[in-house]
Scaffold this motif. Sequence first.
Motif, mmCIF file in Angstrom:
data_model
loop_
_atom_site.group_PDB
_atom_site.id
_atom_site.type_symbol
_atom_site.label_atom_id
_atom_site.label_comp_id
_atom_site.label_asym_id
_atom_site.label_seq_id
_atom_site.Cartn_x
_atom_site.Cartn_y
_atom_site.Cartn_z
ATOM 1 N N THR A 405 0.826 -1.203 0.000
ATOM 2 C CA THR A 405 0.000 0.000 0.000
ATOM 3 C C THR A 405 0.867 1.264 0.000
ATOM 4 O O THR A 405 0.404 2.321 -0.365
ATOM 5 C CB THR A 405 -0.932 0.012 1.215
ATOM 6 O OG1 THR A 405 -0.208 -0.431 2.358
ATOM 7 C CG2 THR A 405 -2.099 -0.907 0.996
ATOM 8 N N TRP A 406 2.091 1.152 0.461
ATOM 9 C CA TRP A 406 3.030 2.259 0.329
ATOM 10 C C TRP A 406 4.102 1.856 -0.669
ATOM 11 O O TRP A 406 4.652 0.759 -0.582
ATOM 12 C CB TRP A 406 3.737 2.589 1.633
ATOM 13 C CG TRP A 406 2.967 3.297 2.674
ATOM 14 C CD1 TRP A 406 3.058 3.078 4.017
ATOM 15 C CD2 TRP A 406 2.041 4.366 2.515
ATOM 16 N NE1 TRP A 406 2.228 3.925 4.693
ATOM 17 C CE2 TRP A 406 1.592 4.733 3.801
ATOM 18 C CE3 TRP A 406 1.529 5.052 1.418
ATOM 19 C CZ2 TRP A 406 0.666 5.743 4.024
ATOM 20 C CZ3 TRP A 406 0.601 6.052 1.626
ATOM 21 C CH2 TRP A 406 0.185 6.394 2.912
ATOM 22 N N LEU B 63 -2.682 1.423 7.487
ATOM 23 C CA LEU B 63 -3.615 1.529 6.371
ATOM 24 C C LEU B 63 -4.582 0.350 6.361
ATOM 25 O O LEU B 63 -5.741 0.499 5.994
ATOM 26 C CB LEU B 63 -2.848 1.597 5.043
ATOM 27 C CG LEU B 63 -2.110 2.905 4.786
ATOM 28 C CD1 LEU B 63 -1.413 2.858 3.438
ATOM 29 C CD2 LEU B 63 -3.052 4.098 4.838
ATOM 30 N N LEU B 67 -8.257 1.294 5.460
ATOM 31 C CA LEU B 67 -8.663 1.181 4.049
ATOM 32 C C LEU B 67 -10.037 0.546 3.818
ATOM 33 O O LEU B 67 -10.760 1.002 2.932
ATOM 34 C CB LEU B 67 -7.589 0.447 3.243
ATOM 35 C CG LEU B 67 -6.305 1.248 2.996
ATOM 36 C CD1 LEU B 67 -5.388 0.507 2.035
ATOM 37 C CD2 LEU B 67 -6.603 2.636 2.458
ATOM 38 N N PRO B 89 1.061 6.285 -2.401
ATOM 39 C CA PRO B 89 0.055 5.233 -2.239
ATOM 40 C C PRO B 89 0.187 4.250 -3.397
ATOM 41 O O PRO B 89 0.242 4.642 -4.549
ATOM 42 C CB PRO B 89 -1.267 5.992 -2.317
ATOM 43 C CG PRO B 89 -0.920 7.409 -2.004
ATOM 44 C CD PRO B 89 0.474 7.611 -2.511
ATOM 45 N N GLY B 93 -2.051 -1.965 -4.400
ATOM 46 C CA GLY B 93 -2.297 -2.344 -3.018
ATOM 47 C C GLY B 93 -3.593 -1.755 -2.475
ATOM 48 O O GLY B 93 -4.370 -2.442 -1.818
ATOM 49 N N TRP B 94 -3.834 -0.481 -2.770
ATOM 50 C CA TRP B 94 -5.059 0.161 -2.273
ATOM 51 C C TRP B 94 -6.275 -0.452 -2.960
ATOM 52 O O TRP B 94 -7.293 -0.690 -2.326
ATOM 53 C CB TRP B 94 -5.026 1.677 -2.515
ATOM 54 C CG TRP B 94 -4.108 2.418 -1.596
ATOM 55 C CD1 TRP B 94 -2.818 2.112 -1.312
ATOM 56 C CD2 TRP B 94 -4.408 3.596 -0.822
ATOM 57 N NE1 TRP B 94 -2.287 3.025 -0.426
ATOM 58 C CE2 TRP B 94 -3.243 3.942 -0.118
ATOM 59 C CE3 TRP B 94 -5.540 4.392 -0.674
ATOM 60 C CZ2 TRP B 94 -3.185 5.052 0.732
ATOM 61 C CZ3 TRP B 94 -5.489 5.506 0.157
ATOM 62 C CH2 TRP B 94 -4.315 5.832 0.861
ATOM 63 N N ARG B 97 -7.483 -3.625 -1.580
ATOM 64 C CA ARG B 97 -8.204 -3.494 -0.313
ATOM 65 C C ARG B 97 -9.517 -2.750 -0.481
ATOM 66 O O ARG B 97 -10.087 -2.244 0.482
ATOM 67 C CB ARG B 97 -7.326 -2.812 0.720
ATOM 68 C CG ARG B 97 -6.317 -3.789 1.288
ATOM 69 C CD ARG B 97 -5.102 -3.102 1.858
ATOM 70 N NE ARG B 97 -4.077 -4.091 2.176
ATOM 71 C CZ ARG B 97 -3.277 -4.640 1.272
ATOM 72 N NH1 ARG B 97 -3.377 -4.306 -0.003
ATOM 73 N NH2 ARG B 97 -2.379 -5.533 1.618
#
Lengths: 476, 207
Positions: A405-406, B63, B67, B89, B93-94, B97
């Motif tokens: 996510t980072w 996160l 998230l 960001p 990955g975001w 989620r």
Amino acid sequence: MLWACIVLPHLALDTLLRRRLPDAEAPPLVLIDGPLQTRHVLDADEAARAGGIAPGQPLTTAHALLARFDAVAHDVALTARQHDLLAAWAYRYSAEVLRLPGALALEVQRSQRLFGHWPGFEKKLRDDLAAMGFRHRLALAPTPLAARALADAADGAALTEPGQLRAQLAKLPLVHAQLPDDLHEAFARMGVHRLGALLALPRAGLRRRFGAALLEHLDDLLGERPIPRPRYLPPDRFDARIAFNFDVENLAALAFPLRRLTGDLATFLAGRDGGVQRFVLSLGHRGQAPTRVVIGLLQPEREAGALFESARSRLERIVLARPVEWLRLRADELPPFVPGGRDLFDLRPEHALPLAQLQERLRARLGDDAVYRLEATPDPRPEHAQRIADDAGRAAVPTTLPRPTWLLPQPVPLRTHGLRVLAGPERIESGWWDGGDLRRDYYVLETAEGQRAWAFCPAGERPDALAGWMLHGWFA
Amino acid sequence: MAEPLSLTPLLESRQVWHGRERPAPAGGIPSGWPALDAALPQGGWPAHALSELLLPADGVGELALVLPALGRLATRERPALVVAPPYLPGVAGWSARGVDMRHVLVVRAAGSEILWAMEQGLRSAACGAVLGWPGEADDRALRRLQVAADTGRTPAFLFRDRRHAAQASPAALRIELETRPQPQWRVRKCRGGQPPAQAFALSRAGA
């Protein structure tokens, strides 16, 4: 048809006054006109009038009466531009606007359907004029010239019955009829003081003695012939300038003239039913090229407050190297404006701001590229797998592979101890076509601090638990 | 010896008041983590207030906590505002989620501008949620944010270093993340209820 006439008796002086910085120490302002030898007072502000200065006095008399005042020569072009801007303002209330000398007339009968009946409509006009800083007189009549004459005679008069027009006008002093060539003086010598007496005179005799222009004027006054004057059409661009009578050295002092300019721009845009997306502020310096500040907005805007705020925050970011002599606002592209829709049942709080305006505010202070969206690209290489989106961005394709996510902008050596491999390797081998060739094995590691890292090593060379890892992201 | 009393007849005759039937303050945003929702008095993240997450380091699961809720809060009309994140960001990955990255606006800012940008976002009521990494922020600055979140009726998430835990905070909720002995989180403060004493294990599925 019903015409409202707005008489602006102090147009030239008000134009100057509204451009002046508010300053209690400022000396009285006197507007002068005429050739150098025979300068006379054209108009004077309240402080000067209190000192005994009246329009028509020679300048020498004025100097004798008052020790200290600002004498400003009448700038005909500036006053004409202001007159134009007021016509643009009036255009928002009516499609038919006439520019009369020192006055504006607008057809309001059809506009009443939109803006309400006359007393409320009149208040709207007066409020706008007061907010812009123009003293005025206002009257309503079936013809523009009759409205003009009525406004001169009685501020706020409303004459709505065409049948009574002749009877009402007959009572007016002749001086208000705005006769061509100042003929009212000639009639005064003849003993004709009221419009009624003039209208009673035989037309044939008047034509022979004073020409056809007088009869045409009287017909216009009574609405007995169609209104032939060219109708006003708003221009396609906005260009306004404020010159200072002293050098402005700090940006804070520019806020007041800037508010006037952006307010005028908003007025102009509302009249045109348009918006502005890009405008240029020029700061003029003595003997130097002006400083240009371009204000670009994300979407067309026309609200005075929003325009002012965008312009001011852009202006605050520049460094003022030289004093400013004048400020100019120019807008060439005026795209159509579509007001943002708001839901009827939208329960958002009071100071809510539309999203576009929030973005505008952030961009203005933090920089044009400081607010962005990210989008995924089809490229498998982590450095190229995402980019800043140009507009709304594209939807990401979901993946089952572990992705952090980072993401670090550049991989860095992972300097920590006690690493534990949780998953991996995942080989990423790509990019031979553009020189960004890479062959890496990606692992999910856990550090002794409990962070989860996304790290890689060259393909096939798994390092030991201590060193050799390149960190590329965190699973936060 | 008296008969041991059975509770059932008492409950049935409605002579005993159920302490737990007190209605929880409504308006919480489901966090997507059942343990967290159960531990918080509103049953989720405070809706119009500041939530503070205190971290020992970046990338310890902060996160992961936020998230799932963010995925529902960020919409096309009201995107999420992410102010001054410490890293980029990761879109993949975001998205994995549940966050649609088209509805996330990233704001680059530094120093005091971070707090300013967060406050603007909160006050405008144009955002679904505001996330921020302000670094140093004193009590007054946080109070401004809390007021802004309340005015704009927008949830705010503040990510700060754990050493600020001792500092008083006007946030409606403070959660501290710990990594030792195992990844877990602990409610330090929650408005409208007693913070639970125990820590909860942080499961990071998908990582």
